[in-house]
Design an enzyme around this catalytic site. Sequence first.
Site, PDB file in Angstrom:
ATOM      1  N   HIS A 128       0.845  -1.202   0.000  1.00  0.00           N
ATOM      2  CA  HIS A 128       0.000   0.000   0.000  1.00  0.00           C
ATOM      3  C   HIS A 128       0.873   1.243   0.000  1.00  0.00           C
ATOM      4  O   HIS A 128       1.907   1.294   0.658  1.00  0.00           O
ATOM      5  CB  HIS A 128      -1.005   0.007   1.150  1.00  0.00           C
ATOM      6  CG  HIS A 128      -0.406   0.058   2.525  1.00  0.00           C
ATOM      7  ND1 HIS A 128      -0.132   1.240   3.169  1.00  0.00           N
ATOM      8  CD2 HIS A 128      -0.036  -0.923   3.378  1.00  0.00           C
ATOM      9  CE1 HIS A 128       0.362   0.987   4.376  1.00  0.00           C
ATOM     10  NE2 HIS A 128       0.442  -0.316   4.527  1.00  0.00           N
ATOM     11  N   ASP A 177      -0.451   4.401   0.641  1.00  0.00           N
ATOM     12  CA  ASP A 177      -0.911   5.433   1.580  1.00  0.00           C
ATOM     13  C   ASP A 177      -0.167   5.258   2.905  1.00  0.00           C
ATOM     14  O   ASP A 177       0.450   4.219   3.155  1.00  0.00           O
ATOM     15  CB  ASP A 177      -2.422   5.369   1.790  1.00  0.00           C
ATOM     16  CG  ASP A 177      -2.884   4.071   2.422  1.00  0.00           C
ATOM     17  OD1 ASP A 177      -2.334   2.994   2.064  1.00  0.00           O
ATOM     18  OD2 ASP A 177      -3.771   4.105   3.288  1.00  0.00           O
ATOM     19  N   ASP A 179       6.352   1.323   6.380  1.00  0.00           N
ATOM     20  CA  ASP A 179       4.922   0.966   6.272  1.00  0.00           C
ATOM     21  C   ASP A 179       4.235   1.885   5.299  1.00  0.00           C
ATOM     22  O   ASP A 179       3.735   2.917   5.659  1.00  0.00           O
ATOM     23  CB  ASP A 179       4.277   1.042   7.653  1.00  0.00           C
ATOM     24  CG  ASP A 179       2.791   0.716   7.620  1.00  0.00           C
ATOM     25  OD1 ASP A 179       2.344   0.044   6.663  1.00  0.00           O
ATOM     26  OD2 ASP A 179       2.067   1.126   8.545  1.00  0.00           O
ATOM     27  N   GLU A 226      -5.132   1.441   2.640  1.00  0.00           N
ATOM     28  CA  GLU A 226      -4.923   0.409   3.652  1.00  0.00           C
ATOM     29  C   GLU A 226      -5.028   0.968   5.051  1.00  0.00           C
ATOM     30  O   GLU A 226      -5.610   0.340   5.943  1.00  0.00           O
ATOM     31  CB  GLU A 226      -3.550  -0.255   3.457  1.00  0.00           C
ATOM     32  CG  GLU A 226      -3.405  -1.608   4.174  1.00  0.00           C
ATOM     33  CD  GLU A 226      -3.038  -1.491   5.647  1.00  0.00           C
ATOM     34  OE1 GLU A 226      -3.257  -2.474   6.381  1.00  0.00           O
ATOM     35  OE2 GLU A 226      -2.534  -0.441   6.088  1.00  0.00           O
ATOM     36  N   ASP A 261       4.124  -6.367   4.380  1.00  0.00           N
ATOM     37  CA  ASP A 261       3.524  -5.232   5.101  1.00  0.00           C
ATOM     38  C   ASP A 261       3.438  -5.542   6.598  1.00  0.00           C
ATOM     39  O   ASP A 261       2.514  -5.139   7.266  1.00  0.00           O
ATOM     40  CB  ASP A 261       2.135  -4.922   4.522  1.00  0.00           C
ATOM     41  CG  ASP A 261       1.523  -3.661   5.101  1.00  0.00           C
ATOM     42  OD1 ASP A 261       2.273  -2.796   5.562  1.00  0.00           O
ATOM     43  OD2 ASP A 261       0.273  -3.576   5.115  1.00  0.00           O
ATOM     44  N   HIS A 276     -31.996  10.375  37.091  1.00  0.00           N
ATOM     45  CA  HIS A 276     -31.153  11.054  38.072  1.00  0.00           C
ATOM     46  C   HIS A 276     -30.918  10.100  39.242  1.00  0.00           C
ATOM     47  O   HIS A 276     -31.858   9.544  39.803  1.00  0.00           O
ATOM     48  CB  HIS A 276     -31.861  12.321  38.529  1.00  0.00           C
ATOM     49  CG  HIS A 276     -31.007  13.203  39.384  1.00  0.00           C
ATOM     50  ND1 HIS A 276     -30.776  12.951  40.711  1.00  0.00           N
ATOM     51  CD2 HIS A 276     -30.315  14.314  39.090  1.00  0.00           C
ATOM     52  CE1 HIS A 276     -29.979  13.896  41.198  1.00  0.00           C
ATOM     53  NE2 HIS A 276     -29.683  14.734  40.226  1.00  0.00           N
ATOM     54  N   THR A 280     -24.123  12.643  37.675  1.00  0.00           N
ATOM     55  CA  THR A 280     -24.919  11.727  38.502  1.00  0.00           C
ATOM     56  C   THR A 280     -26.086  11.137  37.734  1.00  0.00           C
ATOM     57  O   THR A 280     -27.235  11.295  38.117  1.00  0.00           O
ATOM     58  CB  THR A 280     -25.451  12.476  39.727  1.00  0.00           C
ATOM     59  OG1 THR A 280     -26.151  13.631  39.267  1.00  0.00           O
ATOM     60  CG2 THR A 280     -24.343  12.882  40.652  1.00  0.00           C
ATOM     61  N   ARG A 323     -10.313 -12.699  20.186  1.00  0.00           N
ATOM     62  CA  ARG A 323      -9.380 -13.033  19.104  1.00  0.00           C
ATOM     63  C   ARG A 323      -9.482 -14.539  18.878  1.00  0.00           C
ATOM     64  O   ARG A 323      -9.364 -15.322  19.820  1.00  0.00           O
ATOM     65  CB  ARG A 323      -7.953 -12.655  19.508  1.00  0.00           C
ATOM     66  CG  ARG A 323      -7.756 -11.159  19.653  1.00  0.00           C
ATOM     67  CD  ARG A 323      -7.678 -10.468  18.308  1.00  0.00           C
ATOM     68  NE  ARG A 323      -7.938  -9.039  18.421  1.00  0.00           N
ATOM     69  CZ  ARG A 323      -7.863  -8.185  17.404  1.00  0.00           C
ATOM     70  NH1 ARG A 323      -7.566  -8.618  16.197  1.00  0.00           N
ATOM     71  NH2 ARG A 323      -8.115  -6.917  17.578  1.00  0.00           N
ATOM     72  N   SER A 334      -5.095  -9.127  12.990  1.00  0.00           N
ATOM     73  CA  SER A 334      -5.547  -9.685  11.725  1.00  0.00           C
ATOM     74  C   SER A 334      -5.189  -8.740  10.590  1.00  0.00           C
ATOM     75  O   SER A 334      -5.110  -7.539  10.768  1.00  0.00           O
ATOM     76  CB  SER A 334      -7.062  -9.906  11.761  1.00  0.00           C
ATOM     77  OG  SER A 334      -7.707  -8.722  12.181  1.00  0.00           O
TER      78      SER A 334
END
Lengths: 481, 481
Positions: free
Chosen positions: A102, A104, A137, A171, A200, A233, A335, A348, A422
Site C-alpha cells: 500500500h 498510503d 509501512d 490500507e 507489510d 437522576h 450523577t 481473538r 488480523s
Amino acid sequence: MSHSLTSVFQKIDSLKPQFFSRLTKAIQIPAVSSDESLRSKVFDKAKFISEQLSQSGFHDIKMVDLGIQPPPISTPNLSLPPVILSRFGSDPSKKTVLVYGHYDVQPAQLEDGWDTEPFKLVIDEAKGIMKGRGVTDDTGPLLSWINVVDAFKASGQEFPVNLVTCFEGMEESGSLKLDELIKKEANGYFKGVDAVCISDNYWLGTKKPVLTYGLRGCNYYQTIIEGPSADLHSGIFGGVVAEPMIDLMQVLGSLVDSKGKILIDGIDEMVAPLTEKEKALYKDIEFSVEELNAATGSKTSLYDKKEDILMHRWRYPSLSIHGVEGAFSAQGAKTVIPAKVFGKFSIRTVPDMDSEKLTSLVQKHCDAKFKSLNSPNKCRTELIHDGAYWVSDPFNAQFTAAKKATKLVYGVDPDFTREGGSIPITLTFQDALNTSVLLLPMGRGDDGAHSINEKLDISNFVGGMKTMAAYLQYYSESPEN
Amino acid sequence: MSHSLTSVFQKIDSLKPQFFSRLTKAIQIPAVSSDESLRSKVFDKAKFISEQLSQSGFHDIKMVDLGIQPPPISTPNLSLPPVILSRFGSDPSKKTVLVYGHYDVQPAQLEDGWDTEPFKLVIDEAKGIMKGRGVTDDTGPLLSWINVVDAFKASGQEFPVNLVTCFEGMEESGSLKLDELIKKEANGYFKGVDAVCISDNYWLGTKKPVLTYGLRGCNYYQTIIEGPSADLHSGIFGGVVAEPMIDLMQVLGSLVDSKGKILIDGIDEMVAPLTEKEKALYKDIEFSVEELNAATGSKTSLYDKKEDILMHRWRYPSLSIHGVEGAFSAQGAKTVIPAKVFGKFSIRTVPDMDSEKLTSLVQKHCDAKFKSLNSPNKCRTELIHDGAYWVSDPFNAQFTAAKKATKLVYGVDPDFTREGGSIPITLTFQDALNTSVLLLPMGRGDDGAHSINEKLDISNFVGGMKTMAAYLQYYSESPEN
Ligand SMILES: [Zn+2]
Ligand SMILES: [Zn+2]
Ligand SMILES: [Zn+2]
Ligand SMILES: [Zn+2]
C-alpha cells in the site's frame, strides 16, 4: 549461491543510490488516506508509482477507480484512491506471483514529536537508518518490488516469475472496496496467479528475520442492557430501580478473569491442540518478556516464559473488554443512571474456532449470567463483526523458498512467527485466488510504523530486497506451487 | 381562619389577573443560564424582577455582582447573573424569614417537542394549567413571594414577618459563587434571619401536598486502574497483558448487586436506625409502585411496597455506577485495550453516614478486591466530591406552621417527605445562618420541571401562594423560632 543471484545482489548494492532517490521522491508526497484534505496527495503518489512501474518496464498498468468513498465522510463526492494493477512479464511457462503493498501512509506532523520533518526522508548512513513517514509501512517494501525488477534487468538476468502488482491507497483507512475488487478480478486480471506475497508487517524483534504464517481472527460483540425508558437522576432513582450499568458490570465481569482466562464454557474445546511440530517452532524464536514489557511500557505481562507469551499472542484466543457505550464517559462527575448501555468486547480467534459456534457460546454465557441476576432489565448480546483467523502451512513451497532466501541473505534460518492481530486482506487473497499467501516482512519490530520517527534500517531495506529477489528465484525453481 | 388570612386569601383570588400578567412577562424572557449566548436575557430577567420588587414596596434592593464566570466557559469575561437581595419590612419586633428562589431556567425549544412556544406562557383556565419554561421551576414560586406581599398590602393587613429575598440566576448551572455569598452575608445582609424557606421542589405525586424535611447527600468516587503506558492493540497484546478494563469490571462489579444491595462492609452500620416516629410518617404518604414505573417508563422497580420504595429513595444509601472514562465509548467497534480507565460511581448518603469514614470504607473495599485479583496493574480509588445529606426536624416551629397552613388551604395534612437527590444550598443556608430551613414545594410531581411542556396547575399556583401567606402568618405567631 547461483551465479544469477550473485549478480542480482551486486546490482541491488550498486543501484542503492537510485533506490534511495526513488524512495526520497515517494516519501515527500504526504499520502495520508485518513486526511480528506490530503486526498489529492494520495492520487499524486499513485501517479508517481505508476510512472516508476512504467519506467521499469511493467506493462498493462491499470489505475483502477474504486468510485466514491462511502460514508461516514465530511467531503462530499470524495474519490477513493486507485488500486494500481500492473504486470512484469507474462510468460506462460513461468509461475505468476502477485505482490501486494500500500502506498498510503499514517498521518504525521513535526509537532507530534518527530525529530525531523516526517515527509522528508533522512538517510543516515552512519547510523544505518532511513527515517520518514511510510519508509517501513509500506512505501519502502512496495517500491522494493520495482527495485528488484530493476536489479534483475541491470544484471542481465532473466526475471524468474511473472509479477503482478496490487498496490492500494486506502490500507490505513480500512482498505475500502478492495475485497470486492479482488473477488472481481480473481478470474480477470489476477487469473493464473500461483502465489501471493504481502510485505507489510515486521520482524518480531530487532535481530532475527521472520516469516509470518498465521494471524488471529476477531469476533467483536456487544452486550446491550436496557432498563428505564430514559436516563435517570441517581438522586431520585438510585436504590429503587434496577440499574442497567450494575447488571452490565456483572455480565462483563463474568467473561474473563484478571489472568486472561476466558470463562465462557466450550471455547477451550474448540482450540486446535498444540502439535509437536508446531511446538518446536517456538523454541528457537528470539523473544523475551523484557521485549513485551518494553513494548507496553509497563510490567503488565501475564506470563514470564517466552513460549507462553507467544502462544497466547498467536495460537490461543483472548478476550478484551473495550468499553461501554451509553454511559457517562467524560472527565468529572455526572450523577446519571444510564438507561441503556452497550458493553463492547472482542474475542481473538484461532484454529479451529468456528465463528457461529463461538457466537452461540458467548450468547448462551451472557444470557445465563444475566438470568442469574434476576434483574427486571432486558439483556441481549450480539455480534458486531467477525473476521476469520488465517494460518498457512509454513512448510509449503512459498515458505520453503522464502526460508532458503532468508538463510542466503541473513545467514540464519528465519523464525516462523504468527501475529496476534488480523490482516483481513490475507484471507481474501487466499480464498478468492485459491493460492497460498506468504507474509514476508522487511522491517524490524521497533520501526514505529504508526508512531513518530518511523524508520527502516538500511540493512533491512537492502537485505529485504535481496530476500525478495531470492524468494522469487527459489520459488520459480520449486517443483510445487 | 383568622380574619386577616381570610381577607389575604380573597385578595390572592382577586389579584389573579395581575399575577398572571406578571408571570407572563417573566416567562417570555428566555433566561437560560447554561446558554452563554442568552446571558443578557438572564440579566434582563433580573432587572424585571427587581422592578417588580420595587413596585411592590421592597426596599434595600441589591443586585449583587458575582464577578466573571469561572472556566470551563467558551465566552471570555462572561459575567455571572446577579443575586437579587431585597427586604420587605425591617421591624425588629417581627421574625425575619429569608426566601430563596431562582429566576434562571432550563433550556427549551419548540423543536424539543413542546406543544406550544416554551417562552410564551399559555394559561388554560379550562384545563386548569399554565404551561411555559420556568412556570414551576422556579419563576412561578419566586414571583409568588412578591404576589403574597401584594395580597397582604391590598387586604390592608399587616405583613406578619420581615421578608428577605435571595433570588439567584445560576441555579440550573451549579449556583456558582452562591455559597461564598451566603457565607459572606451571614453576618451582613442576612443578619437576624430566623428561618429560611425554599420553594423549589415538588409534591411527591399529583394529589397530596407535601413538606420536605430531608435530602440525601452524595459522595462521588472514581476507581482508577492503570496498566500499560499507552493504549494497546488487542490483536497484538490481547491475552498477554493484564488489561485494566478487565480488572475494573471486577472492582465495580463488587460494589453493589443487581438488587441494589451495597456490598461494602461497614456502611449499613452507619445508617441511622428507623424510629417508630419516622416510620409512622411513611404510612399515610400517597405513593405507589405504579407511580415509580410511570416515572421510569419501565417496570424496573426493585420493590413493590410503597414504604420500601420511599425508604430506599430517602433514608437508605444507594450506589450507582455511572460509567467509565478512558475506555472506548462511541458507537461501533474499536479494538483497543485502554491503558488507564476511571470507573465512576457515587453513593447517596443519609444520616448518620460520615463522609470521611465512608471514603475510607470504599477505598478499603476497592483495594482489597483489587488485591485479590493478583493483577500487575495499579489501582486507586479517590473521592471526586461530596455533598452532605440534610435532614430537618419535621416537628419544629417552621414545619408546624407550614403544616397548619397546608391543612388550612388544602384541607388535608401534608405528607412529610424527603428527597433522594440533594439541593446543596439547603445545607449552606442552615449552617451559614444557623437557622432551620423549610422546603415548601408549590408544584406537582408531574410538572416536568426539566422536561418538555413544563406546567404548573393554576390550583397549585393559587394554593401555593395561600400556603406561603398562611405559613408566614402562623410562623410569625409561633412562640419558638
Ligand atoms: Zn501497512
Ligand atoms: Zn500501517
Ligand atoms: Zn429549580
Ligand atoms: Zn431546575
